[in-house]
Write a protein that holds these residues in place. Sequence first.
Motif, PDB file in Angstrom:
ATOM      1  N   SER A 251       0.836  -1.210   0.000  1.00  0.00           N
ATOM      2  CA  SER A 251       0.000   0.000   0.000  1.00  0.00           C
ATOM      3  C   SER A 251       0.862   1.248   0.000  1.00  0.00           C
ATOM      4  CB  SER A 251      -0.897   0.007   1.242  1.00  0.00           C
ATOM      5  OG  SER A 251      -1.532   1.261   1.392  1.00  0.00           O
ATOM      6  N   PRO A 252       0.463   2.290  -0.763  1.00  0.00           N
ATOM      7  CA  PRO A 252       1.181   3.567  -0.703  1.00  0.00           C
ATOM      8  C   PRO A 252       1.178   4.181   0.693  1.00  0.00           C
ATOM      9  CG  PRO A 252      -0.311   3.508  -2.582  1.00  0.00           C
ATOM     10  CD  PRO A 252      -0.632   2.314  -1.743  1.00  0.00           C
ATOM     11  N   LEU A 253       0.216   3.780   1.524  1.00  0.00           N
ATOM     12  CA  LEU A 253       0.141   4.309   2.881  1.00  0.00           C
ATOM     13  C   LEU A 253       1.213   3.717   3.786  1.00  0.00           C
ATOM     14  CD1 LEU A 253      -3.736   4.170   3.281  1.00  0.00           C
ATOM     15  CD2 LEU A 253      -2.353   6.238   3.052  1.00  0.00           C
ATOM     16  N   ALA A 254       1.725   2.558   3.416  1.00  0.00           N
ATOM     17  CA  ALA A 254       2.786   1.903   4.197  1.00  0.00           C
ATOM     18  C   ALA A 254       3.661   1.087   3.247  1.00  0.00           C
ATOM     19  CB  ALA A 254       2.183   1.005   5.272  1.00  0.00           C
ATOM     20  N   PRO A 255       4.362   1.768   2.333  1.00  0.00           N
ATOM     21  CA  PRO A 255       5.096   1.052   1.276  1.00  0.00           C
ATOM     22  C   PRO A 255       6.217   0.158   1.777  1.00  0.00           C
ATOM     23  CG  PRO A 255       5.675   3.386   1.305  1.00  0.00           C
ATOM     24  CD  PRO A 255       4.515   3.223   2.227  1.00  0.00           C
ATOM     25  N   GLU A 256       6.673   0.405   2.998  1.00  0.00           N
ATOM     26  CA  GLU A 256       7.766  -0.408   3.547  1.00  0.00           C
ATOM     27  C   GLU A 256       7.284  -1.742   4.105  1.00  0.00           C
ATOM     28  OE1 GLU A 256       6.070   1.720   7.121  1.00  0.00           O
ATOM     29  OE2 GLU A 256       6.280   2.065   4.961  1.00  0.00           O
ATOM     30  N   VAL A 257       5.961  -1.923   4.216  1.00  0.00           N
ATOM     31  CA  VAL A 257       5.408  -3.140   4.818  1.00  0.00           C
ATOM     32  C   VAL A 257       4.977  -4.105   3.717  1.00  0.00           C
ATOM     33  CG1 VAL A 257       3.642  -4.072   6.357  1.00  0.00           C
ATOM     34  CG2 VAL A 257       4.613  -1.805   6.811  1.00  0.00           C
ATOM     35  N   PRO A 258       5.463  -5.342   3.741  1.00  0.00           N
ATOM     36  CA  PRO A 258       5.048  -6.306   2.709  1.00  0.00           C
ATOM     37  C   PRO A 258       3.581  -6.683   2.848  1.00  0.00           C
ATOM     38  CG  PRO A 258       6.295  -7.405   4.436  1.00  0.00           C
ATOM     39  CD  PRO A 258       6.381  -5.934   4.723  1.00  0.00           C
TER      40      PRO A 258
END
Length: 345
Positions: A251-258
Amino acid sequence: MPSRPALSGRVSRRASLLIALAAASPWALAQNTGKTAAAPAPLAWPTKPLKIIVGFPAGSSPDLTARTFSEPLSKALGQPVIVENKVGAGGNIGADAVAKARDDHTIGLMINGNMTIARLLNPAVPYDPIKDLAPLSLIGTSPLILTAPISQPGVPANSSARDFFVAARNGGDKWSYGTPGVGTVGHIGTELLKARSNINPVHVPYPGYPQVANAMLGGQLQMALMPPALAQAQMRAGKLRAIGVTSSGRSPLAPEVPSLAEAGITNFNLEIWNAFAAPATMPKPIQAKLAALISEIARSEDVRSKLFQQGWQTVGSSPEGLANRIKADTNLLGGVIAMRGIKVE
């Protein structure tokens, strides 16, 4: 030869309003000319302030979204826009007030539960989301983040998401997960995750997400689905870790999270969302005007930026787009409710 009876010169106020709106509607003009109207003629509506009912407290996420729209909507309509909070029953008190409004100047900012599964969870809910509410526009969507303590027995800090699910399967019903209440998307979504991933943690409801986070920090919970903004704050503080987002991809809201799909959890896609709705009794031309304005405002650069900061990926859909989302989510979440026998008294 008898004379023909004269037509009555009296037309009801509501009928006059409908005639004026239909005649001035850009969609009606487009149909008559075959071209898109450059600017609609002045409408006989609104004739007083527009009210946006929110079923949650001031400062809550739905309230912030409603107030983000109030100023640009007021400018577009030429009337004040007032946000009124009618709090209780997970937003259903506010949704019921919208459903029963008959002044043609009341709409509501809803969360997905109010427009999809309210009656499936509790048949005593006094409104029917499908029959009594008219979709206007899907405003924003957001995945949840499966969040866990930094380190816990069987799951060291450097463990992968796949390792986490292996430990969860081994933990069985000795593990527990927290939510802000029975019937919330966090609850129903985790029950769906249990079915998709073959894990079996026990549900523990709390008053809200802050209490859920504190319980994880204290070791009382092993996992929880949390909104990105709250989960990321705890992640940045080094207090909790992210296992994966519940959307189909990152998600663009949490791009670092797979995504959870990257951890091997297939056929799982869950998002929370908010939307504007009107009473189903509101005249269709007014619904169309409001839907077009709200969708346009949602897609403006300024509002998109504000919604992103609030934790939403902006959509700004048509009424049909929102109706399709309602149908899809009602089928998905309703299936989980039936499968797990979830009820809210």
